[in-house]
Design a protein around this motif. Structure first.
Motif, PDB file in Angstrom:
ATOM      1  N   HIS A   1       0.810  -1.205   0.000  1.00 19.17           N
ATOM      2  CA  HIS A   1       0.000   0.000   0.000  1.00 19.17           C
ATOM      3  C   HIS A   1       0.850   1.265   0.000  1.00 19.17           C
ATOM      4  CE1 HIS A   1       0.499  -0.876   4.390  1.00 19.17           C
ATOM      5  NE2 HIS A   1       0.545   0.430   4.519  1.00 19.17           N
TER       6      HIS A   1
ATOM      7  N   ALA B   1       0.415   4.989   1.746  1.00 16.17           N
ATOM      8  CA  ALA B   1      -0.399   5.674   2.759  1.00 16.17           C
ATOM      9  C   ALA B   1      -0.259   7.182   2.616  1.00 16.17           C
ATOM     10  CB  ALA B   1       0.021   5.232   4.163  1.00 16.17           C
TER      11      ALA B   1
ATOM     12  N   VAL C   1      -8.745   5.256   9.004  1.00  8.94           N
ATOM     13  CA  VAL C   1      -8.197   4.898   7.697  1.00  8.94           C
ATOM     14  C   VAL C   1      -9.323   4.688   6.695  1.00  8.94           C
ATOM     15  CG1 VAL C   1      -6.590   3.327   6.523  1.00  8.94           C
ATOM     16  CG2 VAL C   1      -6.406   3.653   8.981  1.00  8.94           C
TER      17      VAL C   1
ATOM     18  N   ILE D   1      -9.576   2.777   3.050  1.00  8.69           N
ATOM     19  CA  ILE D   1      -8.772   1.871   2.226  1.00  8.69           C
ATOM     20  C   ILE D   1      -9.437   1.647   0.875  1.00  8.69           C
ATOM     21  CG2 ILE D   1      -7.816  -0.471   2.073  1.00  8.69           C
ATOM     22  CD1 ILE D   1      -8.065  -0.445   5.254  1.00  8.69           C
TER      23      ILE D   1
ATOM     24  N   ARG E   1      -3.139  -1.344  -2.375  1.00 10.75           N
ATOM     25  CA  ARG E   1      -4.147  -0.465  -1.782  1.00 10.75           C
ATOM     26  C   ARG E   1      -3.618   0.954  -1.650  1.00 10.75           C
ATOM     27  NH1 ARG E   1      -4.274  -2.630   3.607  1.00 10.75           N
ATOM     28  NH2 ARG E   1      -2.404  -3.678   2.950  1.00 10.75           N
TER      29      ARG E   1
ATOM     30  N   GLU F   1      -4.191   3.898   1.019  1.00 12.45           N
ATOM     31  CA  GLU F   1      -4.752   4.124   2.355  1.00 12.45           C
ATOM     32  C   GLU F   1      -4.677   5.605   2.696  1.00 12.45           C
ATOM     33  OE1 GLU F   1      -3.449  -0.105   4.510  1.00 12.45           O
ATOM     34  OE2 GLU F   1      -2.856   1.812   5.388  1.00 12.45           O
TER      35      GLU F   1
END
Ligand code: CO
Length: 132
Positions: free
Chosen positions: A7, A9, A42, A44, A51, A53
């Motif tokens: 992911h 973020a 979060v 997602i 992903r 996030e």
């Protein structure tokens, strides 16, 4: 198996607003989650095996709130998935990379650790394994 992007973020200050913008822009649903241990809410979004996030601080303090205050919204970290985190840490330490703490429990049954951003040109990088 080599490393894969798990992911990316992104730190945001208004999660509702950001989740709506991102899910519309990316054309996918945002699933919400609260990770009390990290002090974040979060959102997602799945993109293939990876992903995006969106992370937003629950309160006024904590590392994400501090990050936003200092640097504004933006990419907070990327996460790389490995099948064997202990072997990967050892391999990377052999390359001279510096870690922030040892391997510990992450969300949803994962085990995680973080590589110091100075070791990767300013990018805080999570290593993760296990979980979903
Ligand atoms: Co992460």
């Amino acid at each position: 198996m080599g490393l894969e992007i798990d992911h990316v973020a992104i730190a945001v200050s208004d999660l509702d607003e950001a989740a709506e913008r991102y899910s519309r822009a990316l054309g996918v649903e945002a699933v919400r989650e609260t990770v009390e241990s990290e002090g974040v809410n979060v959102a997602i979004m799945r993109l293939g095996a990876a992903r995006v996030e969106l992370i937003s601080p629950i309160g006024e303090d904590g590392p994400i709130a501090a990050f936003i205050k200092k640097r504004g919204e933006g990419i907070h970290h990327m996460a790389l998935r490995t099948g064997d985190i202990d072997a990967e840490v050892e391999r990377m330490e052999g390359c001279g990379l510096r870690f922030l703490g040892g391997v510990r429990a992450g969300s949803e049954g994962t085990r995680v650790t973080f590589i110091h951003p100075k070791s990767l040109n300013g990018v805080l990088t999570e290593l993760c394994t296990g979980g979903t």
